[in-house]
Design an enzyme around this catalytic site. Structure first.
Site, PDB file in Angstrom:
ATOM      1  N   GLY A   1       0.810  -1.213   0.000  1.00  0.00           N
ATOM      2  CA  GLY A   1       0.000   0.000   0.000  1.00  0.00           C
ATOM      3  C   GLY A   1       0.845   1.265   0.000  1.00  0.00           C
ATOM      4  O   GLY A   1       0.568   2.218  -0.736  1.00  0.00           O
ATOM      5  N   THR A   2       1.876   1.272   0.816  1.00  0.00           N
ATOM      6  CA  THR A   2       2.730   2.459   0.919  1.00  0.00           C
ATOM      7  C   THR A   2       3.349   2.798  -0.433  1.00  0.00           C
ATOM      8  O   THR A   2       3.355   3.962  -0.854  1.00  0.00           O
ATOM      9  CB  THR A   2       3.843   2.220   1.961  1.00  0.00           C
ATOM     10  OG1 THR A   2       3.228   1.922   3.219  1.00  0.00           O
ATOM     11  CG2 THR A   2       4.747   3.427   2.108  1.00  0.00           C
TER      12      THR A   2
ATOM     13  N   ASN B   1      -8.035   4.108   8.696  1.00  0.00           N
ATOM     14  CA  ASN B   1      -7.465   2.935   9.360  1.00  0.00           C
ATOM     15  C   ASN B   1      -7.544   2.983  10.878  1.00  0.00           C
ATOM     16  O   ASN B   1      -7.446   1.959  11.530  1.00  0.00           O
ATOM     17  CB  ASN B   1      -6.008   2.726   8.917  1.00  0.00           C
ATOM     18  CG  ASN B   1      -5.193   3.989   8.975  1.00  0.00           C
ATOM     19  OD1 ASN B   1      -5.524   4.984   8.333  1.00  0.00           O
ATOM     20  ND2 ASN B   1      -4.144   3.973   9.758  1.00  0.00           N
TER      21      ASN B   1
ATOM     22  N   GLN C   1      -8.060   0.044   3.558  1.00  0.00           N
ATOM     23  CA  GLN C   1      -8.975  -0.456   4.585  1.00  0.00           C
ATOM     24  C   GLN C   1     -10.345  -0.803   4.001  1.00  0.00           C
ATOM     25  O   GLN C   1     -11.162  -1.428   4.663  1.00  0.00           O
ATOM     26  CB  GLN C   1      -9.158   0.575   5.703  1.00  0.00           C
ATOM     27  CG  GLN C   1      -7.909   0.828   6.531  1.00  0.00           C
ATOM     28  CD  GLN C   1      -7.541  -0.333   7.442  1.00  0.00           C
ATOM     29  OE1 GLN C   1      -8.390  -1.119   7.860  1.00  0.00           O
ATOM     30  NE2 GLN C   1      -6.260  -0.452   7.755  1.00  0.00           N
TER      31      GLN C   1
ATOM     32  N   THR D   1      11.714  -7.649 -10.748  1.00  0.00           N
ATOM     33  CA  THR D   1      11.038  -8.925 -10.982  1.00  0.00           C
ATOM     34  C   THR D   1       9.763  -9.003 -10.144  1.00  0.00           C
ATOM     35  O   THR D   1       9.790  -8.728  -8.948  1.00  0.00           O
ATOM     36  CB  THR D   1      11.971 -10.097 -10.616  1.00  0.00           C
ATOM     37  OG1 THR D   1      13.184  -9.939 -11.350  1.00  0.00           O
ATOM     38  CG2 THR D   1      11.333 -11.437 -10.936  1.00  0.00           C
TER      39      THR D   1
ATOM     40  N   CYS E   1       1.590   1.948  12.637  1.00  0.00           N
ATOM     41  CA  CYS E   1       2.735   2.724  12.173  1.00  0.00           C
ATOM     42  C   CYS E   1       3.201   3.724  13.207  1.00  0.00           C
ATOM     43  O   CYS E   1       4.316   4.205  13.151  1.00  0.00           O
ATOM     44  CB  CYS E   1       2.369   3.468  10.890  1.00  0.00           C
ATOM     45  SG  CYS E   1       1.454   2.428   9.767  1.00  0.00           S
TER      46      CYS E   1
HETATM   47  C1  LIG Z   1      -1.973  -0.460   5.823  1.00  0.00           C
HETATM   48  C2  LIG Z   1      -2.295   0.790   5.129  1.00  0.00           C
HETATM   49  C3  LIG Z   1      -1.373   1.395   4.264  1.00  0.00           C
HETATM   50  C4  LIG Z   1       0.017   0.856   4.053  1.00  0.00           C
HETATM   51  O1  LIG Z   1       0.035  -0.363   3.389  1.00  0.00           O
HETATM   52  P1  LIG Z   1       1.336  -1.308   3.425  1.00  0.00           P
HETATM   53  O2  LIG Z   1       0.945  -2.461   2.561  1.00  0.00           O
HETATM   54  O3  LIG Z   1       1.560  -1.656   4.858  1.00  0.00           O
HETATM   55  O4  LIG Z   1       2.463  -0.529   2.849  1.00  0.00           O
HETATM   56  C5  LIG Z   1      -1.757   2.559   3.628  1.00  0.00           C
HETATM   57  N1  LIG Z   1      -2.973   3.102   3.835  1.00  0.00           N
HETATM   58  C6  LIG Z   1      -3.880   2.551   4.661  1.00  0.00           C
HETATM   59  C7  LIG Z   1      -5.211   3.192   4.836  1.00  0.00           C
HETATM   60  C8  LIG Z   1      -3.569   1.388   5.337  1.00  0.00           C
HETATM   61  O5  LIG Z   1      -4.466   0.860   6.169  1.00  0.00           O
END
Ligand SMILES: *Cc1c(COP(=O)(O)O)cnc(C)c1O
Length: 392
Positions: free
Chosen positions: A75-76, A158, A188, A246, A334
């Protein structure tokens, strides 16, 4: 699904265990089917076919085209690609300074990307939210400038689980200037809310695997056809030259499997979790004085409970519960290494102290009423004790 033993895990908003079917789907790609999708011989071609099939399955869930899905390492990274990708592309083709907008309750992935770009001279507006934890489309509209290129508003929060009016925000933005791109962080929301990118009206959408009973370090960015983005990782040109390196074949397969399973069970699971969530909230208010529910009671994820337990420290409560085998969170995972009060809880108008008394309980597929009864029973004396201590 294998039963998680000994512990009561109530932190599904941080991450989830893998669905058994996901593990099974991934397994061959660590061993027999190990080929590099970029290789032209049979093993490579098989791997390529597998990821393209996964991409098509995922695209279907999003009502998107396969070519609009880019796989990333979570996600990040997807959020970074969306934000930096749009801004850097603008800077490559324009002389004027871009302006970008996000809400005050975004995940750190968004907020820190914005902060970094602000440091590079990009104009940034952080739009406040109401005490209900909801972003108002009107407030986004007010923030728009002539040079606005991107708006980023998360689909569901989140920490407090509030669900944002994404379609309405999209309509508002596009009415003012259809060229402004709209990104939503839906990490989320996946598995809990509809993900049709056309109904949502998003140009960019982020989802990850680790919140939907899939693997960690896998994510995707939906990029509407025709959009130009600059990559943030350069190399061999994989993923349409937007994410070199990859491909993580097993994780991509697991991600597709997890998303399909989540999508299939969305209504049934939401119904079950809503009953559990509202039961816990009601029982907690009945048995524990001076609780405040953070975030709107209705427009929130079915699995999210977030209280400020006034005059008790959330972190202490979390640690005492851990000692009893119950795992909850004080906010977002986090921020667990920093003692700062949550930016989300303060953004909805709570004091620093009340923000530090916040706890998040997020339910999941294995959560039962018994788990919640036991959690509440365990919490009551701990909170009493913490409050006595805080008065000394
Ligand atoms: C968990 C989360 C992220 C980050 O995702 P990762 O896969 O841990 O990098 C970003 N945004 C929200 C809303 C999240 O809940």
């Amino acid at each position: 699904m294998q039963k998680i033993k000994r512990r009561i895990y109530l932190d599904h908003a941080a991450t989830t265990y893998l669905d058994d079917k996901v593990v099974k789907a991934m397994a061959p790609y660590w061993t027999k089917e190990f080929g590099n999708p970029s290789s032209l011989y049979s093993d490579g071609a098989n791997a390529k076919k597998a990821i393209e099939s996964a991409r098509a399955r995922i695209a279907k869930v999003l009502n998107a085209k396969s070519s609009e899905i880019i796989f990333t390492a979570g996600g990040t990274e997807s959020v970074n690609l969306a934000i930096f990708g749009v801004v850097r592309n603008h800077l490559a083709h324009n002389k004027n300074k871009p302006h970008i907008i996000c809400s005050a309750i975004e995940h750190h992935a968004v907020l820190e990307s914005f902060a970094a770009l602000k440091g590079e001279g990009v104009e940034v507006t952080i739009v406040p939210v109401g005490q209900d934890g909801l972003v108002k489309a009107f407030d986004i509209a007010k923030a728009i400038r002539r040079n606005t290129v991107l708006v980023s508003v998360m689909y569901a929060n989140n920490e407090i689980g509030t669900i944002q009016p994404i379609a309405e925000i999209s309509k508002t933005i596009k009415k003012i200037n259809p060229k402004i791109l709209f990104h939503s962080d839906a990490c989320q929301a996946a598995g809990a809310l509809p993900l049709d990118v056309n109904k949502l009206g998003v140009d960019l959408l982020t989802i990850n695997g680790s919140k939907i009973y899939g693997p960690k370090q896998i994510g995707l960015l939906y990029i509407r056809q025709g959009l130009q983005l600059k990559p943030i990782i350069y190399g061999g040109g994989q993923e349409n030259s937007l994410r070199s390196g990859t491909e993580n074949v097993p994780a991509i397969i697991g991600f597709a499997e997890a998303l399909e399973i989540a999508e299939k069970n969305i209504q049934k699971e939401n119904k079950r979790l809503t009953v559990l969530r509202d039961y816990f909230i009601k029982q907690a208010f009945k048995t524990i004085p001076n609780l405040v529910l953070n975030g709107d009671a209705i427009k929130r994820l079915a699995n999210n409970i977030n209280f400020s337990v006034l005059d008790a420290e959330g972190e202490a409560l979390m640690l005492y519960l851990d000692a009893k085998g119950i795992e909850i969170s004080t906010g977002s995972a986090c921020t667990s290494t920093s003692m700062d009060a949550s930016h989300v809880i303060t953004a909805i108008g709570r004091s620093e102290t009340d923000a530090k008394s916040a706890i998040r309980i997020s339910l999941g597929r294995q959560t039962t009423k018994q788990d919640l009864d036991f959690t509440l029973k365990t919490m009551i004396p701990i909170i009493k004790q913490l409050r006595t201590v805080s008065q000394l």
